[in-house]
Design a protein around this motif. Sequence first.
Motif, PDB file in Angstrom:
ATOM      1  N   SER A 295      36.145  51.348   6.235  1.00 44.35           N
ATOM      2  CA  SER A 295      36.856  52.627   6.214  1.00 44.35           C
ATOM      3  C   SER A 295      38.238  52.457   5.606  1.00 44.35           C
ATOM      4  O   SER A 295      39.020  53.394   5.574  1.00 44.35           O
ATOM      5  CB  SER A 295      36.982  53.179   7.632  1.00 44.35           C
TER       6      SER A 295
ATOM      7  N   LEU B 171      39.856  54.837   2.795  1.00 39.97           N
ATOM      8  CA  LEU B 171      39.942  56.254   3.110  1.00 39.97           C
ATOM      9  C   LEU B 171      41.021  56.935   2.286  1.00 39.97           C
ATOM     10  O   LEU B 171      42.145  56.481   2.208  1.00 39.97           O
ATOM     11  CB  LEU B 171      40.252  56.428   4.602  1.00 39.97           C
TER      12      LEU B 171
ATOM     13  N   TYR C 214      33.628  63.881   4.359  1.00 37.89           N
ATOM     14  CA  TYR C 214      32.516  63.092   4.893  1.00 37.89           C
ATOM     15  C   TYR C 214      31.452  64.032   5.419  1.00 37.89           C
ATOM     16  O   TYR C 214      31.755  65.089   5.964  1.00 37.89           O
ATOM     17  CB  TYR C 214      32.989  62.178   6.031  1.00 37.89           C
TER      18      TYR C 214
ATOM     19  N   PHE D  12      31.908  58.161   7.755  1.00 42.85           N
ATOM     20  CA  PHE D  12      33.098  57.404   8.128  1.00 42.85           C
ATOM     21  C   PHE D  12      32.757  56.594   9.367  1.00 42.85           C
ATOM     22  O   PHE D  12      32.272  57.131  10.352  1.00 42.85           O
ATOM     23  CB  PHE D  12      34.276  58.333   8.437  1.00 42.85           C
TER      24      PHE D  12
ATOM     25  N   ALA E 237      39.768  62.103   8.832  1.00 42.12           N
ATOM     26  CA  ALA E 237      38.336  61.826   8.682  1.00 42.12           C
ATOM     27  C   ALA E 237      37.520  62.719   9.616  1.00 42.12           C
ATOM     28  O   ALA E 237      36.470  63.236   9.228  1.00 42.12           O
ATOM     29  CB  ALA E 237      38.044  60.354   8.957  1.00 42.12           C
TER      30      ALA E 237
END
Length: 160
Positions: free
Chosen positions: A6, A9, A15, A46, A65
Amino acid sequence: MASFSSTSLIVHSKYEVFLNFRGEDTRNGFTSHLAAALHRKQIQFFIDDEELRKGDEISPAFSNAIQNSDISIVIFSKDYASSKWCLNELVKILDSKKMNGQIVIPVFYQVDPSDVRKQKGSFGEAFIHLENNFAGKVKKWRDAVTEASNLSGYDSTESR
């Protein structure tokens, strides 16, 4: 099992799925298999790839996220409720459900859904322990666990 990072990001990423889970309970088993299946199906997801985190608050990257995911899968496991991080993420997930219409799917991994809903067994014990140090947050966490566990989901303990 393959590792999914992750760390790349981007703040405005979108997502399809956000995975919320207690790493020590499921990272190297159920969750890694789920992540691999999502990856094979080219579903953008994620997953937290860090074993340990500092602090109790959700970082802006995790908050983004969660907010920018269509679906959150909450994997309730034996020690899930002992993780302040998981519980804080769950509160954020349910906020996103209310504000953005995010779909939330609970998975009861080797725990009785009734124990989660009623906060008995390991869930009850975890909340009793958390009351000692986080009394101001425990009601919000308990309410979030109850709300999420009442959603339609998947029970891994059901016989097939």
